[in-house]
Design an enzyme around this catalytic site. Structure first.
Site, PDB file in Angstrom:
ATOM      1  N   ARG A  54       2.167  -5.167   3.921  1.00 43.54           N
ATOM      2  CA  ARG A  54       3.493  -5.775   3.858  1.00 43.54           C
ATOM      3  C   ARG A  54       3.387  -7.301   3.761  1.00 43.54           C
ATOM      4  O   ARG A  54       3.790  -8.027   4.651  1.00 43.54           O
ATOM      5  CB  ARG A  54       4.312  -5.369   5.080  1.00 43.54           C
ATOM      6  CG  ARG A  54       5.797  -5.747   4.984  1.00 43.54           C
ATOM      7  CD  ARG A  54       6.542  -5.284   6.223  1.00 43.54           C
ATOM      8  NE  ARG A  54       6.676  -3.832   6.261  1.00 43.54           N
ATOM      9  CZ  ARG A  54       6.962  -3.142   7.359  1.00 43.54           C
ATOM     10  NH1 ARG A  54       7.111  -3.758   8.513  1.00 43.54           N
ATOM     11  NH2 ARG A  54       7.087  -1.816   7.311  1.00 43.54           N
ATOM     12  N   GLU A  57      12.852 -11.592 -17.186  1.00 48.77           N
ATOM     13  CA  GLU A  57      12.652 -10.595 -18.232  1.00 48.77           C
ATOM     14  C   GLU A  57      13.936 -10.345 -19.038  1.00 48.77           C
ATOM     15  O   GLU A  57      15.008 -10.219 -18.451  1.00 48.77           O
ATOM     16  CB  GLU A  57      12.207  -9.304 -17.543  1.00 48.77           C
ATOM     17  CG  GLU A  57      11.644  -8.242 -18.421  1.00 48.77           C
ATOM     18  CD  GLU A  57      11.038  -7.115 -17.591  1.00 48.77           C
ATOM     19  OE1 GLU A  57      11.421  -5.958 -17.815  1.00 48.77           O
ATOM     20  OE2 GLU A  57      10.203  -7.397 -16.712  1.00 48.77           O
ATOM     21  N   PHE A  64       0.843  -1.199   0.000  1.00 48.82           N
ATOM     22  CA  PHE A  64       0.000   0.000   0.000  1.00 48.82           C
ATOM     23  C   PHE A  64       0.874   1.244   0.000  1.00 48.82           C
ATOM     24  O   PHE A  64       0.661   2.189   0.750  1.00 48.82           O
ATOM     25  CB  PHE A  64      -0.961  -0.010   1.197  1.00 48.82           C
ATOM     26  CG  PHE A  64      -2.201   0.814   0.957  1.00 48.82           C
ATOM     27  CD1 PHE A  64      -3.046   0.541  -0.106  1.00 48.82           C
ATOM     28  CD2 PHE A  64      -2.528   1.869   1.802  1.00 48.82           C
ATOM     29  CE1 PHE A  64      -4.189   1.297  -0.328  1.00 48.82           C
ATOM     30  CE2 PHE A  64      -3.669   2.630   1.587  1.00 48.82           C
ATOM     31  CZ  PHE A  64      -4.496   2.342   0.513  1.00 48.82           C
ATOM     32  N   GLY A  90       5.265   0.304 -17.715  1.00 46.46           N
ATOM     33  CA  GLY A  90       4.604   1.045 -16.644  1.00 46.46           C
ATOM     34  C   GLY A  90       4.950   2.517 -16.616  1.00 46.46           C
ATOM     35  O   GLY A  90       4.106   3.368 -16.328  1.00 46.46           O
ATOM     36  N   HIS A 142       6.915  -4.255 -20.111  1.00 49.46           N
ATOM     37  CA  HIS A 142       7.450  -3.413 -19.038  1.00 49.46           C
ATOM     38  C   HIS A 142       7.329  -1.931 -19.420  1.00 49.46           C
ATOM     39  O   HIS A 142       8.323  -1.209 -19.511  1.00 49.46           O
ATOM     40  CB  HIS A 142       8.904  -3.768 -18.738  1.00 49.46           C
ATOM     41  CG  HIS A 142       9.344  -3.349 -17.363  1.00 49.46           C
ATOM     42  ND1 HIS A 142      10.286  -4.030 -16.628  1.00 49.46           N
ATOM     43  CD2 HIS A 142       8.969  -2.304 -16.570  1.00 49.46           C
ATOM     44  CE1 HIS A 142      10.486  -3.444 -15.468  1.00 49.46           C
ATOM     45  NE2 HIS A 142       9.685  -2.384 -15.410  1.00 49.46           N
ATOM     46  N   ALA A 177       4.699  -4.887 -10.578  1.00 50.65           N
ATOM     47  CA  ALA A 177       5.753  -4.664  -9.577  1.00 50.65           C
ATOM     48  C   ALA A 177       7.091  -5.183 -10.105  1.00 50.65           C
ATOM     49  O   ALA A 177       7.787  -4.490 -10.848  1.00 50.65           O
ATOM     50  CB  ALA A 177       5.355  -5.330  -8.268  1.00 50.65           C
ATOM     51  N   ARG A 178       7.431  -6.396  -9.752  1.00 47.91           N
ATOM     52  CA  ARG A 178       8.647  -7.054 -10.224  1.00 47.91           C
ATOM     53  C   ARG A 178       8.300  -8.487 -10.605  1.00 47.91           C
ATOM     54  O   ARG A 178       7.546  -9.164  -9.899  1.00 47.91           O
ATOM     55  CB  ARG A 178       9.742  -7.042  -9.159  1.00 47.91           C
ATOM     56  CG  ARG A 178      10.403  -5.675  -8.989  1.00 47.91           C
ATOM     57  CD  ARG A 178      11.278  -5.336 -10.184  1.00 47.91           C
ATOM     58  NE  ARG A 178      11.910  -4.036 -10.079  1.00 47.91           N
ATOM     59  CZ  ARG A 178      11.479  -2.921 -10.671  1.00 47.91           C
ATOM     60  NH1 ARG A 178      10.370  -2.952 -11.389  1.00 47.91           N
ATOM     61  NH2 ARG A 178      12.140  -1.790 -10.544  1.00 47.91           N
TER      62      ARG A 178
END
Length: 329
Positions: free
Chosen positions: A173, A269, A150, A289, A287, A239-240
């Site tokens: 988390r 990637e 968050f 973003g 990718h 994210a990743r």
């Protein structure tokens, strides 16, 4: 003048700032060449990309002052090792929040409404007219969006999703948890629900990942998590890549364990897990973003400014490990 190694040309005004700060050497390098370049003593700063890997061995032999990463993330760099060897790492924070949240929302909408399938259907000449059950998708409004993390991007995604009438649950988390006060929630008080990771996995219609890559989040979404999700659920990852076990995801999508996935990042990637590209229930982006003209330009400015500062003997404006800075002028 000090020499700056740039592994990939960055957009304007980045290169102009770098050339004003020192001699720029633009070179595409494989890992072994990068190791040699960093150890050569020819360069004081490296302007790097996420694909450039700075591991402990490279950093132990390096004679550079700093690394300016053209990214917000820095999981391509062993920051602890860099700090140990007095190498400052800098990044480009707080730039791509909105653009990445836009992509998360794009993936939510395009997977739910099967937009990529529908586009291919029309382009192939298969569209012969309206049909009652043609390419039926899922609703977005009124559905539960679970947010893993968050932080800034997750909050920006929540802001957009609330506009679509979605119910928002978040775990700050994962896979653990922590307290979140009303002061921290701010505008989201009484608009979002704090839930455990297990609850978010089990109850979300859309599970969107917004966590940094760490030992705790590597394969956060694994076979067990996918099995715990609703069969109608859709996974979104901006994210990743290694946050998701991509092999397990391919199996889950193929077997109908979950309904679909929208991805902007990948575990290895740019290589995709075998079978992923063939699945029609995926939307796969390269990718992008942060891929708007204004965002990439601002990233370039911050990245170049970080590098220029280090070349000039000053700490960078956006250090990841400020304790590493030590320059004797």
């Amino acid at each position: 003048m000090s020499r700056i190694l740039v592994t990939t040309e960055i957009p304007a005004p980045g290169m102009e700032i770098l050339r004003a700060a020192g001699e720029v050497d633009l070179r595409a390098l494989d890992h072994e060449q990068l190791v040699d370049a960093c150890a050569s003593g020819e360069y004081s700063v490296v302007v790097s990309q996420l694909r450039d890997r700075f591991d402990g061995d490279l950093l132990a032999s390096a004679s550079i002052v700093g690394i300016s990463n053209y990214a917000v993330g820095f999981d391509n760099i062993d920051v602890a090792a860099a700090t140990q060897h007095g190498i400052t790492v800098a990044n480009t924070p707080e730039v791509l929040t909105n653009s990445t949240a836009d992509i998360a929302m794009l993936l939510i909408l395009s997977t739910a409404r099967r937009a990529v399938e529908a586009d291919a259907f029309v382009r192939s000449g298969s569209f012969t007219g309206w049909e009652p059950e043609l390419l039926l998708g899922s609703d977005v409004s009124g559905r539960v969006l679970g947010l893993a993390g968050f932080g800034r991007i997750a909050r920006a995604t929540a802001r957009r999703a609330l506009g679509f009438g979605m119910t928002i649950k978040f775990c700050p988390r994962p896979p653990g948890d922590r307290d979140v006060s009303d002061d921290e929630l701010g505008e989201f008080v009484d608009r979002v629900e704090h839930a455990s990771w297990d609850e978010i996995v089990a109850t979300s219609d859309f599970l969107s990942l917004h966590v940094p890559l760490s030992d705790a989040t590597h394969h956060l979404v694994d076979a067990a998590a996918l099995e715990a999700m609703k069969p109608s659920a859709i996974l979104i990852n901006t994210a990743r890549g290694p946050v998701v076990d991509e092999a397990a995801l391919v199996t889950a999508l193929r077997e109908g364990t979950i309904a679909a996935a929208g991805l902007d990042v990948y575990e290895r990637e740019p290589t995709l897990e075998p079978g992923l590209a063939e699945l029609s229930n995926t939307v796969l982006l390269p990718h992008v973003g942060s891929a708007t003209v204004s965002v990439r330009s601002e990233m370039a400015r911050l990245c170049a400014t970080n590098a220029a500062a280090m070349v000039g003997g000053s700490p960078p404006p956006h250090p990841v490990n400020p304790e590493a800075w030590a320059h004797d002028g």
